[in-house]
Motif scaffolding. Structure first.
Motif, PDB file in Angstrom:
ATOM      1  N   PRO A   1       0.808  -1.228   0.000  1.00 28.21           N
ATOM      2  CA  PRO A   1       0.000   0.000   0.000  1.00 28.21           C
ATOM      3  C   PRO A   1       0.839   1.274   0.000  1.00 28.21           C
ATOM      4  N   TYR A   2       1.999   1.214   0.641  1.00 24.10           N
ATOM      5  CA  TYR A   2       2.840   2.406   0.739  1.00 24.10           C
ATOM      6  C   TYR A   2       3.618   2.643  -0.557  1.00 24.10           C
ATOM      7  N   ILE A   3       3.998   1.554  -1.222  1.00 27.93           N
ATOM      8  CA  ILE A   3       4.605   1.693  -2.544  1.00 27.93           C
ATOM      9  C   ILE A   3       3.575   2.230  -3.532  1.00 27.93           C
ATOM     10  N   ASN A   4       2.340   1.708  -3.431  1.00 27.74           N
ATOM     11  CA  ASN A   4       1.259   2.211  -4.287  1.00 27.74           C
ATOM     12  C   ASN A   4       1.108   3.721  -4.146  1.00 27.74           C
ATOM     13  N   GLU A   5       1.169   4.188  -2.903  1.00 29.62           N
ATOM     14  CA  GLU A   5       0.979   5.608  -2.653  1.00 29.62           C
ATOM     15  C   GLU A   5       2.114   6.429  -3.262  1.00 29.62           C
ATOM     16  N   ILE A   6       3.338   5.941  -3.118  1.00 30.69           N
ATOM     17  CA  ILE A   6       4.482   6.636  -3.717  1.00 30.69           C
ATOM     18  C   ILE A   6       4.330   6.716  -5.223  1.00 30.69           C
ATOM     19  N   VAL A   7       3.988   5.590  -5.837  1.00 28.75           N
ATOM     20  CA  VAL A   7       3.825   5.551  -7.290  1.00 28.75           C
ATOM     21  C   VAL A   7       2.738   6.532  -7.722  1.00 28.75           C
TER      22      VAL A   7
ATOM     23  N   GLU B   1       5.741  11.149 -16.902  1.00 26.75           N
ATOM     24  CA  GLU B   1       6.547  10.543 -17.961  1.00 26.75           C
ATOM     25  C   GLU B   1       7.723   9.716 -17.417  1.00 26.75           C
ATOM     26  N   ILE B   2       7.959   9.752 -16.126  1.00 24.77           N
ATOM     27  CA  ILE B   2       9.147   9.104 -15.561  1.00 24.77           C
ATOM     28  C   ILE B   2       8.879   7.631 -15.259  1.00 24.77           C
ATOM     29  N   PRO B   3       9.647   6.721 -15.864  1.00 20.11           N
ATOM     30  CA  PRO B   3       9.475   5.297 -15.550  1.00 20.11           C
ATOM     31  C   PRO B   3       9.963   4.985 -14.128  1.00 20.11           C
ATOM     32  N   LEU B   4       9.222   4.131 -13.452  1.00 20.57           N
ATOM     33  CA  LEU B   4       9.587   3.671 -12.117  1.00 20.57           C
ATOM     34  C   LEU B   4       9.835   2.168 -12.159  1.00 20.57           C
ATOM     35  N   VAL B   5      10.899   1.743 -11.490  1.00 20.46           N
ATOM     36  CA  VAL B   5      11.272   0.332 -11.419  1.00 20.46           C
ATOM     37  C   VAL B   5      11.110  -0.116  -9.980  1.00 20.46           C
ATOM     38  N   LEU B   6      10.601  -1.323  -9.770  1.00 20.36           N
ATOM     39  CA  LEU B   6      10.493  -1.897  -8.427  1.00 20.36           C
ATOM     40  C   LEU B   6      11.306  -3.178  -8.369  1.00 20.36           C
ATOM     41  N   TYR B   7      12.222  -3.210  -7.413  1.00 18.79           N
ATOM     42  CA  TYR B   7      13.041  -4.414  -7.221  1.00 18.79           C
ATOM     43  C   TYR B   7      12.884  -4.907  -5.785  1.00 18.79           C
ATOM     44  N   ILE B   8      12.664  -6.212  -5.648  1.00 17.69           N
ATOM     45  CA  ILE B   8      12.601  -6.858  -4.340  1.00 17.69           C
ATOM     46  C   ILE B   8      13.523  -8.068  -4.383  1.00 17.69           C
TER      47      ILE B   8
ATOM     48  N   GLY C   1       1.626  -0.479  -9.888  1.00 22.66           N
ATOM     49  CA  GLY C   1       1.553   0.576 -10.892  1.00 22.66           C
ATOM     50  C   GLY C   1       2.899   1.031 -11.423  1.00 22.66           C
ATOM     51  N   VAL C   2       3.984   0.338 -11.044  1.00 12.38           N
ATOM     52  CA  VAL C   2       5.295   0.711 -11.582  1.00 12.38           C
ATOM     53  C   VAL C   2       5.380   0.298 -13.046  1.00 12.38           C
TER      54      VAL C   2
ATOM     55  N   ASP D   1       3.213  -9.346 -21.173  1.00 14.97           N
ATOM     56  CA  ASP D   1       4.030  -8.455 -21.998  1.00 14.97           C
ATOM     57  C   ASP D   1       3.558  -7.012 -21.943  1.00 14.97           C
ATOM     58  N   ASP D   2       2.656  -6.695 -20.994  1.00 16.96           N
ATOM     59  CA  ASP D   2       2.181  -5.313 -20.874  1.00 16.96           C
ATOM     60  C   ASP D   2       2.925  -4.543 -19.789  1.00 16.96           C
ATOM     61  N   ILE D   3       4.013  -5.114 -19.306  1.00 20.90           N
ATOM     62  CA  ILE D   3       4.871  -4.432 -18.348  1.00 20.90           C
ATOM     63  C   ILE D   3       6.314  -4.805 -18.662  1.00 20.90           C
ATOM     64  N   SER D   4       7.225  -3.897 -18.441  1.00 20.86           N
ATOM     65  CA  SER D   4       8.636  -4.189 -18.713  1.00 20.86           C
ATOM     66  C   SER D   4       9.258  -4.922 -17.532  1.00 20.86           C
ATOM     67  N   ILE D   5      10.329  -5.644 -17.812  1.00 20.68           N
ATOM     68  CA  ILE D   5      11.018  -6.405 -16.781  1.00 20.68           C
ATOM     69  C   ILE D   5      12.513  -6.092 -16.836  1.00 20.68           C
ATOM     70  N   GLN D   6      13.184  -6.350 -15.728  1.00 13.56           N
ATOM     71  CA  GLN D   6      14.611  -6.059 -15.622  1.00 13.56           C
ATOM     72  C   GLN D   6      15.322  -7.235 -14.969  1.00 13.56           C
ATOM     73  N   GLY D   7      16.498  -7.558 -15.476  1.00 14.25           N
ATOM     74  CA  GLY D   7      17.294  -8.622 -14.877  1.00 14.25           C
ATOM     75  C   GLY D   7      17.795  -9.571 -15.935  1.00 14.25           C
ATOM     76  N   ASN D   8      18.109 -10.740 -15.484  1.00 10.78           N
ATOM     77  CA  ASN D   8      18.264 -11.170 -14.112  1.00 10.78           C
ATOM     78  C   ASN D   8      19.382 -12.211 -14.020  1.00 10.78           C
ATOM     79  N   VAL D   9      20.523 -11.874 -14.624  1.00 12.45           N
ATOM     80  CA  VAL D   9      21.677 -12.771 -14.618  1.00 12.45           C
ATOM     81  C   VAL D   9      22.199 -12.920 -13.191  1.00 12.45           C
ATOM     82  N   ASP D  10      22.451 -14.145 -12.789  1.00 14.11           N
ATOM     83  CA  ASP D  10      23.024 -14.412 -11.469  1.00 14.11           C
ATOM     84  C   ASP D  10      24.391 -13.725 -11.373  1.00 14.11           C
ATOM     85  N   PRO D  11      24.600 -12.872 -10.361  1.00 12.50           N
ATOM     86  CA  PRO D  11      25.891 -12.175 -10.246  1.00 12.50           C
ATOM     87  C   PRO D  11      27.088 -13.115 -10.205  1.00 12.50           C
TER      88      PRO D  11
END
Length: 442
Positions: A309-315, A324-331, A345-346, A366-376
């Motif tokens: 809920p708090y992330i929702n509020e920030i977004v 226009e600014i893209p937001l990324v969420l990483y957990i 909503g990110v 495919d309606d949202i972008s993704i980031q990652g995810n090669v094992d370091p």
């Protein structure tokens, strides 16, 4: 025809005079700013603030609510209308990918790409041993942030900072000790502790804003400048526990023993962090990542109650002020949370390395972008194995809406040669090639 041309010229000169007046009223350096009638009013309002946006309207510019266009002041001539474009081709590759727009290859950057694995960073750290000094001094922030840019030319240049950096600006002092890491001497676990909090004072974070402005100039559109913040739950874990923890017992027990205190803390953090995100955007960040690093320590149902809920509020706040600014969420450890994360909503969901990329794409759609995810850890493997893994991840993600990254931050001791290979491989893709596209389409 001559008379009409003269009238048009007078009309445009009037627009420019009004624009100059607007810039002067807002303190913007108008010598480096041009009036583009095609600029969306929403973007102007977001970057100049509500007072300036109302002033813009008072000058005769207004926005069509139906299609987001800017309409210039009217007279007996036909209105000059400029349709808002979905994105400019001159935008950094990473921003286009974050928005799900077509790209020629996957943009790439690495979490913690500026840091101890680089010899040049370690040398600088010897001269400036305090992490707080390195992360709170404009010249050092810029220098460290640009070290990987100059060495590897990633598609994203993330500001060297820490998720705890803004804490003193709203009433929570902290130290960073060599062995223990972050230490908060007076944890907040009571109503009395809440009294120490105050609204965020962004003047105390000028080094952040100044650094982002300089980075934006230095990178000069060749990469995206990235800002970041910690999510309220993650920041709260440090404030409640008094530093890092492996068990999270104090804050988890507060969910049941003192929920009103925890909610008050999270609400205060939400307001402060949202302001901090907007501040970073106005200073020059193309994109901002929200790290809910310890959100994965919560069971999914508890994450929905105490983090989402708090992330929702920030977004919601950020999207209203900076649409226009893209937001990324990483957990970290987000395998059980992907669908719930999408509901924040990110624009981009970061996958950690424990999630199979193909499964992550299938679950998120495919309606949202993704980031990652090669094992370091792959960066410690033979370069051929690293190359194969990058190809596998990119193939599973597909040619659209994917930002290539690690599934976590760069590990200490990572060979710089492997980091260079990571970015070289990313640049080797060409989605415009029919043959290449057939290799990556899922």
């Amino acid at each position: 025809m001559k008379g009409r041309k003269s009238d048009r010229e007078r009309m445009m000169n009037a627009y420019r005079e009004r624009w100059d007046l607007l810039l002067l009223s807002t303190g913007i350096n108008h010598s480096r700013t041009q009036l583009h009638i095609s600029t969306p009013l929403s973007a102007c309002c977001s970057s100049l603030g509500s007072k300036s946006s109302s002033f813009l309207v008072s000058l005769g510019f207004h926005s069509s609510t139906s299609n987001g266009v800017v309409v210039a002041p009217t007279n007996r001539f036909k209105r000059v209308i400029a349709v808002r474009s979905s994105a400019s081709s001159s935008e950094p590759l990473l921003v286009r990918a974050a928005r799900g727009l077509p790209v020629s290859r996957p943009p790439a950057w690495m979490m913690r790409q500026a840091g101890r694995y680089m010899a040049v960073y370690r040398k600088l750290a010897e001269k400036h041993p305090s992490f707080r000094e390195r992360s709170e001094t404009t010249d050092l922030i810029v220098e460290i942030s640009l070290q990987p840019w100059e060495a590897f030319h990633p598609d994203g240049v993330i500001m060297f900072s820490d998720i705890l950096t803004p804490l003193p600006a709203f009433g929570v002092p902290f130290d960073i000790e060599e062995v223990r890491g972050p230490v908060i001497q007076t944890p907040i676990r009571s109503e009395e502790g809440l009294k120490t909090l105050h609204p965020i004072n962004l003047d105390k974070l000028n080094f952040v804003g100044d650094s982002l402005k300089i980075l934006r100039q230095e990178v000069d559109g060749k990469a995206a400048v990235l800002g970041f913040v910690g999510a309220p739950w993650t920041i709260a874990t440090y404030i409640v526990e008094g530093g890092t923890t492996r068990t999270y017992t104090n804050i988890k027990s507060m969910c049941h023993t003192a929920p009103h205190i925890l909610r008050a803390l999270l609400s205060h953090l939400t307001e402060a962090i949202a302001e901090y995100v907007v501040y970073q955007v106005k200073a020059g960040a193309h994109c901002v990542q929200i790290f809910d690093s310890w959100g994965g320590q919560l069971p999914p149902n508890m994450w929905e109650l105490w983090s989402k809920p708090y992330i929702n509020e920030i977004v919601g706040i950020v999207k209203k002020k900076c649409p226009e600014i893209p937001l990324v969420l990483y957990i970290n450890g987000n395998g059980g949370l992907l669908e719930k994360m999408k509901g924040t909503g990110v624009d981009v969901i970061g996958l950690d390395w424990t999630v199979d990329m193909a499964d992550g794409r299938r679950r998120l759609g495919d309606d949202i972008s993704i980031q990652g995810n090669v094992d370091p850890a792959y960066l410690f493997s033979p370069l051929s194995a690293l190359t194969d893994e990058i190809h596998r991840v990119v193939k599973c993600a597909g040619p659209k809406g994917h930002i290539l990254n690690l599934g976590h931050g760069v590990l200490v001791g990572t060979p710089e040669e492997a980091v260079a290979r990571f970015f070289d491989v990313a640049r080797s893709f060409n989605f415009d090639s029919v043959e290449e596209k057939s290799k990556v389409v899922v």
